[in-house]
Each structure stands twice: as structure tokens, then as C-alpha cells.
Write an enzyme that holds these catalytic residues in place. Structure first.
Site: not given
Ligand code: AMP
Length: 199
Positions: A128, A137, A148
Site C-alpha cells: 500500500r 495520512r 501501530r
């Protein structure tokens, strides 16, 4: 109907929550979206949250619990139900949520985990990042996404046995195609609706 969707960053929770909202009418409550809106609006919470979010850490339990507890009591959410997307993210948040739901007499109909293969998830993230060519983002670059996922493993995954132990956790294969995952979710939700109709 009130639902909690669980699963690590990149597992497709947000997409599926949106689809369930469109099909069943419950309101998608994404704490990530709410925090990004606070950052964009330059509120006090937004100012505090920005750096934490950019580096992929968790905003304090107190702040997110405050946001979500206020929101689930608003009239539109009370009338239509909710899909929690990205909350709870710690055992403390899950326990606080349970306490508030009991106090307010609000039930949860489904807690559903989108299960993933972590190695495949990392590969998906790398792809991605390459495909998007850097236009993502602030916290969606490959490095922060990995961070994360680690945070998910350390701080969020322990919620799963908490829910599972109480027999409350349902699982869906989050590595299937978007369409297939939606179908699996709809089967779970429709089964409940069918049982209610028969009762
Ligand atoms: P998300 O869009 O759900 O991936 O959330 C983006 C970021 O917002 C996370 O990496 C956290 O920094 C913050 N965040 C969202 N939801 C929570 C939560 N329930 N608890 C703590 N931090 C959160």
C-alpha cells in the site's frame, strides 16, 4: 443494534464499518476519525493528540473514553445504534465501556474480531505504501503502521481474551476479500435479526 469491531490497523475495519452503516443504518463511531477531526479543528484535545497519533501511539484512555461516552448517549446514536471502530483499544477502555453501558442500560449485540495473519498484514502495508507513492495520512506510512500494529499487539489484543472469556467474541476471517468479509459480517447480523423475528 450495537456492535464492536475489533482488529489491527490495516485489517479493513473502517471499510467494513462503513459498509455496515450503509446497509443497516447504525452509526459508525471511529475514535480515529473523531480525533483527526479534533486535530483539524485545532481543539485542545486535538493539539494534545496530534503528536501521539503521528507517531502511532495511543491517546490517553481518559480522553478517548470521554469522547466516546458522550457520543453514544446522543439522540441519533441512541435511535440508530452504533458500530465502534477503533474503540476500545486497551483493557482499561473496554472495562470502562462495560461499566458505562451497564449504568446506561445499553447492550452490545455483537463483538466481532476481524482476524488477520500478521505477516500478510505487514506485506499488505508495504504494498500500500508503494502504491500510494507517499500520499497518505501522516500516520499511515509503512513505519508508523508497523508501530501501530505493535501497539495493537501489546495493548489492544489483550482485550480479546477479556471478551472471549465471557463468551462474547465472534470471529470473521479478515484476510478474505472485502466482499467476502462483508458477507460474513452480514450473515452474523442477519442471523440475529432472523432469531429476533422468530421470537
Ligand atoms: P485509527 O484511525 O483507528 O487507526 O486511529 C488513529 C490513531 O488515533 C491511533 O493510532 C491512535 O493514536 C488514536 N486512537 C484512535 N482510537 C483510539 C483509542 N480508542 N485509544 C487511544 N488512541 C486512539
Amino acid at each position: 443494534m450495537n456492535i464492536i469491531l475489533m482488529g489491527p490497523p490495516g485489517c479493513g475495519k473502517g471499510t467494513q464499518a462503513q459498509r455496515l452503516q450503509d446497509r443497516y443504518g447504525m452509526i459508525q463511531l471511529s475514535t480515529g476519525d473523531m480525533l483527526r477531526a479534533a486535530v483539524a479543528a485545532g481543539t485542545e484535545i486535538g493539539k494534545q493528540a496530534k503528536a501521539i497519533m503521528d507517531r502511532g501511539d495511543l491517546v490517553s484512555d481518559e480522553v478517548v473514553v470521554g469522547i466516546i461516552v458522550d457520543r453514544i448517549q446522543e439522540a441519533d446514536v441512541q435511535a440508530k445504534g452504533f458500530i465502534l471502530d477503533g474503540f476500545p483499544r486497551t483493557v482499561a477502555q473496554a472495562k470502562k465501556l462495560d461499566q458505562v453501558l451497564v449504568e446506561k442500560g445499553i447492550g452490545i449485540d455483537h463483538i466481532i474480531e476481524l482476524t488477520v495473519d500478521e505477516a500478510a498484514l505487514f506485506a499488505r502495508i508495504e504494498n500500500r505504501a508503494k502504491e500510494s507513492g507517499g500520499d497518505v495520512r501522516a500516520d499511515d506510512n509503512a513505519e508508523t503502521l508497523k508501530k501501530r500494529i505493535m501497539v495493537y499487539r501489546d495493548q489492544t489484543a489483550p482485550i480479546l481474551p477479556y471478551y472471549d472469556g465471557a463468551g462474547r467474541l465472534e470471529k470473521v476471517d479478515g484476510m478474505a476479500s472485502i466482499e467476502d468479509v462483508t458477507q460474513q459480517l452480514e450473515e452474523i447480523l442477519d442471523r440475529r435479526a432472523e432469531a429476533a423475528r422468530r421470537a
